[in-house]
Design a protein around this motif. Sequence first.
Motif, PDB file in Angstrom:
ATOM      1  N   ARG A  27      22.714 -19.544  -1.466  1.00 25.14           N
ATOM      2  CA  ARG A  27      21.372 -20.019  -1.038  1.00 25.14           C
ATOM      3  C   ARG A  27      20.771 -19.134   0.061  1.00 25.14           C
ATOM      4  O   ARG A  27      19.795 -19.501   0.694  1.00 25.14           O
ATOM      5  CB  ARG A  27      21.484 -21.457  -0.538  1.00 25.14           C
ATOM      6  CG  ARG A  27      21.817 -22.441  -1.672  1.00 25.14           C
ATOM      7  CD  ARG A  27      21.900 -23.855  -1.175  1.00 25.14           C
ATOM      8  NE  ARG A  27      23.113 -24.117  -0.406  1.00 25.14           N
ATOM      9  CZ  ARG A  27      23.288 -25.171   0.380  1.00 25.14           C
ATOM     10  NH1 ARG A  27      22.313 -26.044   0.530  1.00 25.14           N
ATOM     11  NH2 ARG A  27      24.437 -25.344   1.028  1.00 25.14           N
ATOM     12  N   LEU A  28      21.410 -18.029   0.327  1.00 25.77           N
ATOM     13  CA  LEU A  28      20.972 -17.085   1.375  1.00 25.77           C
ATOM     14  C   LEU A  28      20.810 -17.778   2.726  1.00 25.77           C
ATOM     15  O   LEU A  28      19.736 -17.763   3.326  1.00 25.77           O
ATOM     16  CB  LEU A  28      19.679 -16.358   0.985  1.00 25.77           C
ATOM     17  CG  LEU A  28      19.803 -15.175   0.039  1.00 25.77           C
ATOM     18  CD1 LEU A  28      18.501 -14.394  -0.009  1.00 25.77           C
ATOM     19  CD2 LEU A  28      20.951 -14.251   0.393  1.00 25.77           C
ATOM     20  N   ARG A  29      21.906 -18.362   3.187  1.00 26.40           N
ATOM     21  CA  ARG A  29      21.883 -19.081   4.472  1.00 26.40           C
ATOM     22  C   ARG A  29      22.241 -18.183   5.650  1.00 26.40           C
ATOM     23  O   ARG A  29      22.078 -18.563   6.802  1.00 26.40           O
ATOM     24  CB  ARG A  29      22.851 -20.271   4.422  1.00 26.40           C
ATOM     25  CG  ARG A  29      22.412 -21.385   3.491  1.00 26.40           C
ATOM     26  CD  ARG A  29      23.338 -22.597   3.595  1.00 26.40           C
ATOM     27  NE  ARG A  29      24.687 -22.336   3.126  1.00 26.40           N
ATOM     28  CZ  ARG A  29      25.786 -22.417   3.861  1.00 26.40           C
ATOM     29  NH1 ARG A  29      25.710 -22.770   5.120  1.00 26.40           N
ATOM     30  NH2 ARG A  29      26.981 -22.158   3.340  1.00 26.40           N
ATOM     31  N   ILE A  30      22.807 -16.989   5.399  1.00 25.35           N
ATOM     32  CA  ILE A  30      23.241 -16.174   6.542  1.00 25.35           C
ATOM     33  C   ILE A  30      22.031 -15.702   7.352  1.00 25.35           C
ATOM     34  O   ILE A  30      20.969 -15.417   6.788  1.00 25.35           O
ATOM     35  CB  ILE A  30      24.111 -14.956   6.118  1.00 25.35           C
ATOM     36  CG1 ILE A  30      23.312 -13.979   5.267  1.00 25.35           C
ATOM     37  CG2 ILE A  30      25.395 -15.393   5.446  1.00 25.35           C
ATOM     38  CD1 ILE A  30      23.887 -12.586   5.287  1.00 25.35           C
ATOM     39  N   ILE A  62      24.692  -8.549  -0.336  1.00 24.01           N
ATOM     40  CA  ILE A  62      24.695 -10.009  -0.337  1.00 24.01           C
ATOM     41  C   ILE A  62      24.523 -10.449  -1.785  1.00 24.01           C
ATOM     42  O   ILE A  62      23.543 -10.043  -2.433  1.00 24.01           O
ATOM     43  CB  ILE A  62      23.540 -10.615   0.510  1.00 24.01           C
ATOM     44  CG1 ILE A  62      23.398  -9.908   1.864  1.00 24.01           C
ATOM     45  CG2 ILE A  62      23.722 -12.121   0.664  1.00 24.01           C
ATOM     46  CD1 ILE A  62      24.469 -10.151   2.848  1.00 24.01           C
ATOM     47  N   VAL A  63      25.460 -11.246  -2.282  1.00 24.93           N
ATOM     48  CA  VAL A  63      25.357 -11.705  -3.668  1.00 24.93           C
ATOM     49  C   VAL A  63      24.857 -13.143  -3.651  1.00 24.93           C
ATOM     50  O   VAL A  63      25.458 -14.016  -3.021  1.00 24.93           O
ATOM     51  CB  VAL A  63      26.708 -11.603  -4.403  1.00 24.93           C
ATOM     52  CG1 VAL A  63      26.514 -11.904  -5.885  1.00 24.93           C
ATOM     53  CG2 VAL A  63      27.327 -10.228  -4.220  1.00 24.93           C
ATOM     54  N   THR A  64      23.730 -13.370  -4.340  1.00 23.36           N
ATOM     55  CA  THR A  64      23.114 -14.694  -4.299  1.00 23.36           C
ATOM     56  C   THR A  64      22.686 -15.121  -5.707  1.00 23.36           C
ATOM     57  O   THR A  64      23.102 -14.508  -6.700  1.00 23.36           O
ATOM     58  CB  THR A  64      21.959 -14.696  -3.275  1.00 23.36           C
ATOM     59  OG1 THR A  64      21.536 -16.039  -3.057  1.00 23.36           O
ATOM     60  CG2 THR A  64      20.778 -13.844  -3.734  1.00 23.36           C
ATOM     61  N   THR A  65      21.862 -16.168  -5.765  1.00 15.86           N
ATOM     62  CA  THR A  65      21.475 -16.743  -7.058  1.00 15.86           C
ATOM     63  C   THR A  65      19.953 -16.756  -7.197  1.00 15.86           C
ATOM     64  O   THR A  65      19.225 -16.470  -6.248  1.00 15.86           O
ATOM     65  CB  THR A  65      21.969 -18.199  -7.165  1.00 15.86           C
ATOM     66  OG1 THR A  65      21.324 -18.947  -6.127  1.00 15.86           O
ATOM     67  CG2 THR A  65      23.472 -18.291  -7.027  1.00 15.86           C
ATOM     68  N   GLU A  66      19.535 -17.183  -8.382  1.00 18.74           N
ATOM     69  CA  GLU A  66      18.085 -17.288  -8.643  1.00 18.74           C
ATOM     70  C   GLU A  66      17.429 -18.337  -7.750  1.00 18.74           C
ATOM     71  O   GLU A  66      16.214 -18.342  -7.587  1.00 18.74           O
ATOM     72  CB  GLU A  66      17.845 -17.644 -10.120  1.00 18.74           C
ATOM     73  CG  GLU A  66      18.172 -16.508 -11.056  1.00 18.74           C
ATOM     74  CD  GLU A  66      18.234 -16.928 -12.516  1.00 18.74           C
ATOM     75  OE1 GLU A  66      17.646 -17.966 -12.880  1.00 18.74           O
ATOM     76  OE2 GLU A  66      18.892 -16.211 -13.292  1.00 18.74           O
ATOM     77  N   SER A  67      18.226 -19.227  -7.186  1.00 16.33           N
ATOM     78  CA  SER A  67      17.640 -20.289  -6.347  1.00 16.33           C
ATOM     79  C   SER A  67      17.425 -19.841  -4.894  1.00 16.33           C
ATOM     80  O   SER A  67      16.924 -20.610  -4.072  1.00 16.33           O
ATOM     81  CB  SER A  67      18.511 -21.548  -6.390  1.00 16.33           C
ATOM     82  OG  SER A  67      19.801 -21.257  -5.916  1.00 16.33           O
TER      83      SER A  67
END
Length: 224
Positions: free
Chosen positions: A79-82, A98-103
């Motif tokens: 969720r890109l919280r960093i 940074i590996v994240t998702t479509e959300s």
Amino acid sequence: MTKPYVIIVSAATIDGRIASKTGYSRLSCPFDLRRLHEVRASVDAIIVGANTIINDDPSLTPRYVKANKNPIRVVIDGRLRIPLTARIVVNKEAPTIIVTTESAPIDKVMALKNNGVDVWIIGKDRVNLRETLERLYEEKGVRRVLVEGGGHLNWELIKEGLVDEIRLTISPYVFGAGTSFIEGEGYPTTIEGPKLRLKSANICECGQEVILNYVIENRSLQDH
Ligand SMILES: NC(=O)c1ccc[n+]([C@@H]2O[C@H](COP(=O)([O-])OP(=O)(O)OC[C@H]3O[C@@H](n4cnc5c(N)ncnc54)[C@H](OP(=O)(O)O)[C@@H]3O)[C@@H](O)[C@H]2O)c1
């Protein structure tokens, strides 16, 4: 598809906690820290979960040993919280992905990219960890990976059958609560979990810690 060789390295209390209920996680003696940095210097990439960045803000560089190059730093953060102020974003001693998702929020994706960080979107709601490892192998030439926690990321990798080796230092402390070395929904019995084979058990130079080295046996050879 091929994936890199994956090693989890961690330090835990005798009750298997890698962090206390308040997030305190300094469990390694100086010898153990040096051992960790030797592993950092020997791999092509270091992977951690989002909470480890948020709680510990590590640099993830092998600065206690002489290293030829700094491994790529990879954070799994669905969720890109960093924060943008994290050391792995701010300091440029090693490349960061940074590996994240479509959300993930698109403005945060852009902000990270503007800070010189690579952002990979691999998955709809959860990051597909196998695909992440395969892409690191194919695109970045990553052959050996060090996973430095935390417990939830360790669980997901174990559950997916992606871990080849575990190096666990048992430190002479008890937390009684907090984050477990492997933290997830769990297995009902020993049958469902991975098969571990003890490779070595050594006492640290400090005389108080035990270093356990297990390999995971049920990997298919073609995975490597
Ligand atoms: N003693 C040691 O050796 C050691 C080493 C490392 C860390 N630690 C400690 O461990 C603690 C952190 O452990 P933790 O278990 O809370 O967290 P963690 O494993 O570092 O991070 C977990 C988070 O990463 C994201 N994540 C992991 N896998 C994902 C996936 N497949 N897809 C999308 N997102 C994924 C999730 O974020 P979302 O919830 O946003 O989806 C998840 O909540 C810290 O307190 C740190 O100090 C100790």
